[in-house]
Structure formats: C-alpha cells, structure tokens
Design an enzyme around this catalytic site. Structure first.
Site, PDB file in Angstrom:
ATOM      1  N   HIS A 156       0.838  -1.201   0.000  1.00 54.45           N
ATOM      2  CA  HIS A 156       0.000   0.000   0.000  1.00 54.45           C
ATOM      3  C   HIS A 156       0.873   1.252   0.000  1.00 54.45           C
ATOM      4  CE1 HIS A 156      -3.294   2.698   1.418  1.00 54.45           C
ATOM      5  NE2 HIS A 156      -2.312   3.252   2.110  1.00 54.45           N
ATOM      6  N   GLU A 157       1.908   1.284   0.836  1.00 55.32           N
ATOM      7  CA  GLU A 157       2.772   2.454   0.911  1.00 55.32           C
ATOM      8  C   GLU A 157       3.590   2.623  -0.363  1.00 55.32           C
ATOM      9  OE1 GLU A 157       2.223   4.537   3.100  1.00 55.32           O
ATOM     10  OE2 GLU A 157       1.084   3.315   4.508  1.00 55.32           O
ATOM     11  N   HIS A 171       1.628   4.336  -2.979  1.00 56.16           N
ATOM     12  CA  HIS A 171       1.619   5.796  -2.834  1.00 56.16           C
ATOM     13  C   HIS A 171       2.807   6.410  -3.576  1.00 56.16           C
ATOM     14  CE1 HIS A 171      -1.697   6.618  -0.177  1.00 56.16           C
ATOM     15  NE2 HIS A 171      -1.240   5.863   0.804  1.00 56.16           N
ATOM     16  N   GLU A 222      -5.906   7.107  -1.014  1.00 58.00           N
ATOM     17  CA  GLU A 222      -5.822   5.951  -0.126  1.00 58.00           C
ATOM     18  C   GLU A 222      -6.461   4.715  -0.763  1.00 58.00           C
ATOM     19  OE1 GLU A 222      -4.434   5.289   2.892  1.00 58.00           O
ATOM     20  OE2 GLU A 222      -3.385   7.176   2.613  1.00 58.00           O
TER      21      GLU A 222
END
Length: 252
Positions: free
Chosen positions: A117-118, A121, A180
């Site tokens: 997930h990071e 980003h 997100e």
C-alpha cells in the site's frame, strides 16, 4: 498562472488505474523533498533494534519493490519504535513502519499488505499530487484576494475563511481518500506480483478495523483523510479477482 494553465501543464495519468492527475512537481525534486523529510524523521524518532522484525521488513519491502519501476526511487525501509499503529510513504522510495502496527499485521502477508500500500503511494506519486493540489489552492486564494480588493476588510476576511474551510473539506480531504483507496487497489496488485497472497489483505484490514473500534478514535467519514474501514474492505474484496489472477501468474 491561471488554474486552467497550471492544470493543463501538469496533466498526468496514475499507473495501473489510469486516473487523471495534476502533477506540478518534477520527480527529482519530489524525491529530494522526500529524502529531506525522511532524514528528519529518523533524527526525531527512535529506530527499532528488533533484529527479527527488521529482517522481515527488509525482506518483504525489497521483494515488493522489485516488482515496481519508478525513476529516482532509492528504496529505504525503516522500522520506527512507536506504539501508534501506522506506516507512511515519502517520495523517492522512503517507507516508514511503526512497531505498533506489527501486532495487527501478524503475518508476512499482513506486513506485505501494508508495505505494498505504501509503495503504491510512491509509484502513483501521491506526494507530488498533494503538493500540486496545495499549489492550486494557493493560486486560488491569491486570485480571490485580488477579486475582493474593493470590499471591506471584514468582507474579505470572512470570504477567505470560507474559502479555506471549503477547500480543506471539499477538496483536500476527499482527494486524500481517493489516493488511499487507489493505494489499496494498486497495493493488492503489487503484493500479488511479489508472490504474497492478496486475500490476506482482507484479514489485515479486518484486524485494523477491530483495532480502530477498540480505540474509540473514529472520526466522521467526510472529515477523514482515510476511508473508513468498511469502505476499504469492500473495495479490496471487489478488486481481489484481478489480484488473485496476478498472484497465480506469479507462482507459475
């Protein structure tokens, strides 16, 4: 420069999802800003000395980073000693994970959910996108001030306060929720391509949801920079078939 000219000049497309973006910061500058911020965080926050946890973080992080390609990325994964169950990404490939989230990740696949997930980003350049959005808001505020030049000081002050509240709630926060959810979706693909079972992401977010409910720190969805847990779990389940196909292909 006008909103229209700024928007046209910085038009881009997010990888994997094809979402249109406005990026007014070049990738090299973005990476340098990320490095400076990460160095400050490392100076101000204790780094965990847990060898086993650090080894797992490096292993999972490098494995996922190996399936993505982004210019100017110098990947660095740091485990910070903090009870707050959180992780974060900074431009240029800087990923921070707090020890407080490890009881929730529990497994290697759970940690992969967070790191993927990071990393999403970073690859989607969400940092540059937020900085660009801030710049557009500043340009709009300057234009509003000029347009109100003939009004009384009281009128100008009230209008600028309304503008600030409107852009924060109406633009900046929902924009963050979009990022997100995009990172959730793309992160599923990354963890799958790296050989981690994407179905494990559902278990992680369910545990995270239970942690949030137990802490009693929830905020209304429209004032949150993160989507509420039910929304993110529902989306993950919706995109699982594509991620599972990627996972099965990676295992062949």
């Amino acid at each position: 420069m006008s909103f229209a000219l700024l928007t046209v000049a910085g038009c881009a497309t997010a990888p994997e999802t094809g979402r249109r973006q406005v990026l007014l910061i070049d990738s090299a500058q973005e990476a340098q800003l990320g490095l400076q911020s990460f160095q400050k965080i490392k100076r101000d926050t204790p780094v965990s000395q847990d060898r086993q946890a650090n080894a797992q973080l490096q292993s999972v992080g490098r494995r996922i980073a190996s399936v993505v390609n982004i210019p100017n990325a110098d990947w660095e994964f740091v485990l910070f000693e903090s009870d707050e169950p959180n992780a974060f990404a900074l431009p240029g490939g800087k990923i921070g994970v707090n020890t407080g989230i490890l009881p929730i990740t529990q497994t290697e696949a759970g940690l992969a959910t967070v790191i993927a997930h990071e990393i999403a980003h970073v690859t989607a350049r969400h940092g540059a996108e937020r900085m660009s959005q801030d710049l557009l808001v500043q340009v709009g505020g300057t234009a509003l001030t000029a347009a109100l030049g003939s009004q009384s000081s009281v009128t100008r002050d009230l209008a600028m306060q309304a503008y600030g509240i409107g852009t924060e709630v109406g633009v900046m926060l929902p924009y963050s929720r979009t990022q997100e959810l995009e990172a959730d979706r793309v992160g599923l693909l990354y963890m799958a391509r790296a050989g981690f079972d994407p179905t494990e992401a559902v278990g992680f977010w369910e545990r995270f949801q239970a942690e949030n409910r137990g802490s009693g720190t929830g905020v209304p969805a429209f004032l949150s920079t993160h989507p509420l847990d039910d929304a993110r779990i529902a989306q993950i389940q919706r995109f699982l078939p594509q991620a599972i196909a990627e996972y099965e292909a990676a295992r062949r």
